[in-house]
Design a protein around this motif. Sequence first.
Motif, PDB file in Angstrom:
ATOM      1  N   ALA A  52      45.208  45.658  29.684  1.00  0.00           N
ATOM      2  CA  ALA A  52      44.855  44.558  30.593  1.00  0.00           C
ATOM      3  C   ALA A  52      43.912  45.075  31.670  1.00  0.00           C
ATOM      4  CB  ALA A  52      46.109  43.969  31.221  1.00  0.00           C
ATOM      5  N   THR A  53      42.768  44.411  31.823  1.00  0.00           N
ATOM      6  CA  THR A  53      41.811  44.817  32.856  1.00  0.00           C
ATOM      7  C   THR A  53      41.664  43.750  33.940  1.00  0.00           C
ATOM      8  OG1 THR A  53      40.080  44.080  31.349  1.00  0.00           O
ATOM      9  CG2 THR A  53      40.424  46.452  31.527  1.00  0.00           C
ATOM     10  N   SER A  54      42.309  42.583  33.735  1.00  0.00           N
ATOM     11  CA  SER A  54      42.374  41.584  34.801  1.00  0.00           C
ATOM     12  C   SER A  54      43.588  40.705  34.578  1.00  0.00           C
ATOM     13  CB  SER A  54      41.107  40.719  34.826  1.00  0.00           C
ATOM     14  OG  SER A  54      41.159  39.842  35.955  1.00  0.00           O
ATOM     15  N   SER A  55      44.182  40.256  35.676  1.00  0.00           N
ATOM     16  CA  SER A  55      45.359  39.390  35.562  1.00  0.00           C
ATOM     17  C   SER A  55      45.466  38.539  36.820  1.00  0.00           C
ATOM     18  CB  SER A  55      46.627  40.235  35.419  1.00  0.00           C
ATOM     19  OG  SER A  55      46.813  41.012  36.574  1.00  0.00           O
ATOM     20  N   ALA A  56      46.150  37.401  36.667  1.00  0.00           N
ATOM     21  CA  ALA A  56      46.589  36.662  37.850  1.00  0.00           C
ATOM     22  C   ALA A  56      47.903  37.329  38.246  1.00  0.00           C
ATOM     23  CB  ALA A  56      46.803  35.193  37.506  1.00  0.00           C
ATOM     24  N   ILE A  80      38.850  42.681  47.307  1.00  0.00           N
ATOM     25  CA  ILE A  80      38.283  43.455  46.200  1.00  0.00           C
ATOM     26  C   ILE A  80      39.199  43.222  44.999  1.00  0.00           C
ATOM     27  CG2 ILE A  80      37.779  45.795  45.383  1.00  0.00           C
ATOM     28  CD1 ILE A  80      37.209  46.401  48.458  1.00  0.00           C
ATOM     29  N   GLY A  81      38.673  42.556  43.967  1.00  0.00           N
ATOM     30  CA  GLY A  81      39.466  42.154  42.801  1.00  0.00           C
ATOM     31  C   GLY A  81      39.638  40.645  42.779  1.00  0.00           C
ATOM     32  N   ALA A  82      38.529  39.912  42.582  1.00  0.00           N
ATOM     33  CA  ALA A  82      38.594  38.437  42.633  1.00  0.00           C
ATOM     34  C   ALA A  82      39.441  37.877  41.495  1.00  0.00           C
ATOM     35  CB  ALA A  82      37.186  37.848  42.577  1.00  0.00           C
ATOM     36  N   GLY A  83      39.348  38.498  40.304  1.00  0.00           N
ATOM     37  CA  GLY A  83      40.134  38.023  39.152  1.00  0.00           C
ATOM     38  C   GLY A  83      39.920  36.542  38.900  1.00  0.00           C
ATOM     39  N   THR A  84      41.001  35.778  38.907  1.00  0.00           N
ATOM     40  CA  THR A  84      40.906  34.331  38.633  1.00  0.00           C
ATOM     41  C   THR A  84      40.400  33.549  39.831  1.00  0.00           C
ATOM     42  OG1 THR A  84      43.139  33.895  39.453  1.00  0.00           O
ATOM     43  CG2 THR A  84      42.926  34.476  37.109  1.00  0.00           C
ATOM     44  N   GLY A  85      40.410  34.151  41.031  1.00  0.00           N
ATOM     45  CA  GLY A  85      40.021  33.444  42.253  1.00  0.00           C
ATOM     46  C   GLY A  85      41.203  32.814  42.986  1.00  0.00           C
ATOM     47  N   TYR A  86      42.399  32.891  42.396  1.00  0.00           N
ATOM     48  CA  TYR A  86      43.555  32.203  42.992  1.00  0.00           C
ATOM     49  C   TYR A  86      43.923  32.779  44.364  1.00  0.00           C
ATOM     50  CZ  TYR A  86      48.456  30.546  43.358  1.00  0.00           C
ATOM     51  OH  TYR A  86      49.635  30.003  43.781  1.00  0.00           O
ATOM     52  N   SER A 103      34.955  37.498  48.098  1.00  0.00           N
ATOM     53  CA  SER A 103      35.775  38.131  47.077  1.00  0.00           C
ATOM     54  C   SER A 103      34.879  38.731  46.015  1.00  0.00           C
ATOM     55  CB  SER A 103      36.729  37.093  46.461  1.00  0.00           C
ATOM     56  OG  SER A 103      37.620  37.736  45.585  1.00  0.00           O
ATOM     57  N   VAL A 104      35.034  40.043  45.769  1.00  0.00           N
ATOM     58  CA  VAL A 104      34.172  40.718  44.793  1.00  0.00           C
ATOM     59  C   VAL A 104      34.983  41.126  43.574  1.00  0.00           C
ATOM     60  CG1 VAL A 104      32.640  41.609  46.601  1.00  0.00           C
ATOM     61  CG2 VAL A 104      34.428  43.073  45.703  1.00  0.00           C
ATOM     62  N   ASP A 105      34.325  41.080  42.425  1.00  0.00           N
ATOM     63  CA  ASP A 105      34.917  41.622  41.200  1.00  0.00           C
ATOM     64  C   ASP A 105      33.826  42.381  40.466  1.00  0.00           C
ATOM     65  OD1 ASP A 105      37.762  40.776  39.592  1.00  0.00           O
ATOM     66  OD2 ASP A 105      36.222  41.845  38.447  1.00  0.00           O
ATOM     67  N   ILE A 106      34.227  43.473  39.836  1.00  0.00           N
ATOM     68  CA  ILE A 106      33.253  44.330  39.152  1.00  0.00           C
ATOM     69  C   ILE A 106      32.732  43.668  37.886  1.00  0.00           C
ATOM     70  CG2 ILE A 106      34.948  45.588  37.743  1.00  0.00           C
ATOM     71  CD1 ILE A 106      33.346  48.166  38.581  1.00  0.00           C
ATOM     72  N   ASP A 107      33.423  42.627  37.451  1.00  0.00           N
ATOM     73  CA  ASP A 107      33.160  42.006  36.160  1.00  0.00           C
ATOM     74  C   ASP A 107      32.488  40.648  36.364  1.00  0.00           C
ATOM     75  OD1 ASP A 107      33.526  40.862  33.592  1.00  0.00           O
ATOM     76  OD2 ASP A 107      35.118  42.360  33.257  1.00  0.00           O
ATOM     77  N   ALA A 130      29.630  39.527  42.362  1.00  0.00           N
ATOM     78  CA  ALA A 130      29.848  40.472  41.260  1.00  0.00           C
ATOM     79  C   ALA A 130      29.345  41.837  41.714  1.00  0.00           C
ATOM     80  CB  ALA A 130      29.105  40.007  40.012  1.00  0.00           C
ATOM     81  N   ALA A 131      30.259  42.752  42.004  1.00  0.00           N
ATOM     82  CA  ALA A 131      29.867  44.081  42.506  1.00  0.00           C
ATOM     83  C   ALA A 131      31.052  45.027  42.390  1.00  0.00           C
ATOM     84  CB  ALA A 131      29.440  43.981  43.974  1.00  0.00           C
ATOM     85  N   ASP A 132      30.757  46.320  42.513  1.00  0.00           N
ATOM     86  CA  ASP A 132      31.815  47.327  42.534  1.00  0.00           C
ATOM     87  C   ASP A 132      32.372  47.406  43.958  1.00  0.00           C
ATOM     88  OD1 ASP A 132      33.429  49.541  42.515  1.00  0.00           O
ATOM     89  OD2 ASP A 132      32.062  50.774  41.323  1.00  0.00           O
ATOM     90  N   GLY A 133      33.629  47.007  44.117  1.00  0.00           N
ATOM     91  CA  GLY A 133      34.256  46.989  45.447  1.00  0.00           C
ATOM     92  C   GLY A 133      34.490  48.371  46.033  1.00  0.00           C
ATOM     93  N   ALA A 134      34.209  49.435  45.278  1.00  0.00           N
ATOM     94  CA  ALA A 134      34.354  50.790  45.832  1.00  0.00           C
ATOM     95  C   ALA A 134      33.522  50.936  47.098  1.00  0.00           C
ATOM     96  CB  ALA A 134      33.917  51.828  44.799  1.00  0.00           C
ATOM     97  N   PHE A 202      49.870  47.529  40.174  1.00  0.00           N
ATOM     98  CA  PHE A 202      48.618  46.817  39.902  1.00  0.00           C
ATOM     99  C   PHE A 202      47.769  47.557  38.869  1.00  0.00           C
ATOM    100  CE2 PHE A 202      49.607  44.455  43.675  1.00  0.00           C
ATOM    101  CZ  PHE A 202      48.905  43.264  43.548  1.00  0.00           C
ATOM    102  N   ILE A 203      46.944  46.776  38.173  1.00  0.00           N
ATOM    103  CA  ILE A 203      45.841  47.319  37.370  1.00  0.00           C
ATOM    104  C   ILE A 203      45.017  48.221  38.286  1.00  0.00           C
ATOM    105  CG2 ILE A 203      43.580  46.546  36.468  1.00  0.00           C
ATOM    106  CD1 ILE A 203      45.046  44.001  35.499  1.00  0.00           C
ATOM    107  N   ARG A 204      44.432  49.294  37.714  1.00  0.00           N
ATOM    108  CA  ARG A 204      43.706  50.218  38.598  1.00  0.00           C
ATOM    109  C   ARG A 204      42.208  49.940  38.619  1.00  0.00           C
ATOM    110  NH1 ARG A 204      46.393  55.619  36.633  1.00  0.00           N
ATOM    111  NH2 ARG A 204      44.681  56.562  37.769  1.00  0.00           N
ATOM    112  N   LEU A 205      41.569  50.403  39.684  1.00  0.00           N
ATOM    113  CA  LEU A 205      40.129  50.212  39.892  1.00  0.00           C
ATOM    114  C   LEU A 205      39.312  50.751  38.723  1.00  0.00           C
ATOM    115  CD1 LEU A 205      39.389  51.387  43.556  1.00  0.00           C
ATOM    116  CD2 LEU A 205      38.937  49.105  42.663  1.00  0.00           C
ATOM    117  N   ARG A 206      38.295  50.007  38.362  1.00  0.00           N
ATOM    118  CA  ARG A 206      37.249  50.535  37.488  1.00  0.00           C
ATOM    119  C   ARG A 206      36.065  50.922  38.379  1.00  0.00           C
ATOM    120  NH1 ARG A 206      36.169  45.675  33.602  1.00  0.00           N
ATOM    121  NH2 ARG A 206      37.510  44.372  34.911  1.00  0.00           N
ATOM    122  N   GLY A 207      35.030  51.494  37.812  1.00  0.00           N
ATOM    123  CA  GLY A 207      33.795  51.764  38.574  1.00  0.00           C
ATOM    124  C   GLY A 207      33.811  53.097  39.296  1.00  0.00           C
TER     125      GLY A 207
END
Length: 402
Positions: A52-56, A80-86, A103-107, A130-134, A202-207
């Motif tokens: 899993a790379t994204s989840s609500a 950092i990690g917008a995901g679904t936007g919820y 809200s930023v998401d790498i994807d 859409a950006a790397d939140g690092a 939590f799922i871990r950071l990519r990027g």
Amino acid sequence: MVDALRTAGRVRSAAVEEAFRTVPRHLFLPGLAVADAYADEAVAVQFTAGVATSSASQPSMMAIMLEQLDLRPGHRVLEIGAGTGYNAALMSRIVGPAGAVTSVDIDEELVDRAAVHLASAQVSGVDLVAADGAHGHPPGAPYDRIVLTVGSDDVQPEWVSQLVPGGRLLLPLAVRGSQLSVALDLGPDGVLRCDSVRSCAFIRLRGAAARADSNRLVEELGVALQTPDDYPEPDLAAVASVLADPRERRAAPVPLGAVDVWDGFGLWLALTEPGAGRLLAAEPETGLPDDLFPLGSTGGTVALAAEDGVAAVVLAGPPGPGPGAVAVREFGPGGAALGDRLLAALDEWAAAGRPGAADWRLTVVPTGVDAPALPAPQVIVKKHCRVLAEHPRASSSAIRRG
Ligand SMILES: C[S@@+](CC[C@H](N)C(=O)[O-])C[C@H]1O[C@@H](n2cnc3c(N)ncnc32)[C@H](O)[C@@H]1O
């Protein structure tokens, strides 16, 4: 869902309750049955190579973090990690029209989908990027609050520099094998202090800020050994031959449940004992005694590991929902000495009142900033910061320095 979150004490403030009651979660999970959207569970929305790379996120974890974040009307927030936007929609509701949520998401694909969800829920106050939140998001800085809804191994300097003085950074931070949601307040001395710590997963950071997994697989035994990054790396071949040599099994005087193993005693051990680690079942069939992996859904336990021995906590009775009897299983010629230390650590943890994650006080000192004087902190050295961990009820002499 909100009634249950209130009853369980996850939602506490009127502002967080109002946001949950107003923003419809099912609109952020199109295609899912409405009843499932309001279950207290995380919903994976994207997989990469089966992971899993994204989840609500789970609603109760979101509520815990929104309470930790302490948003006020008018706040400027970076997620950092917008995901679904919820979560962004919930925060936008709390900060109101005078505030701002970025809200930023790498994807990029996730960002596009989140924009559709926000539009269908008629939420207009969120700026999606859409950006790397690092690197945070400099154009919107400074922020009153920065929140990560994705796990990080370190505290990036950009997150600190993009906070207002006195601002709060909330993130799931890896602390010696546990992941802890820590609310960090930036002081005038550049030090981040935290009074609120909660367990999370939590799922871990990519990027750019992603870290390779520190699991080391002992292939022939079907187990992985996970040791804290700032402890010396053990010789895996030596540990493998030790694990193939099971010896004594000694009853422990302290009952433990799965939560105690990971973020209660497990965290205590990782913070106080060099050589602490976790043994995780990497395959359903391991070449180790059956009683080594009854704890937790994926199987695994905490251990002390050295090149001549291993001592691990194992279940001593049938697995049950609450704390159960445990024993210490020793391996290899050095196992008995490590078993003594593991039993002593169990005694010390019990004598300190069985502290869990929430009982630790953490201070994050960014690299280049002077550390404050604290009585006897455990020090975890990361690339961009040092994390000082103190247990308020523990006397300094009861803790072995890591
Ligand atoms: C648990 S989900 C976030 C859930 C989200 N807040 C919601 O309400 O649905 C974690 C998200 O972090 C994103 N992510 C991972 N690494 C990232 C990075 N370096 N920068 C920004 N987002 C990242 C993932 O793509 C994923 O969507």
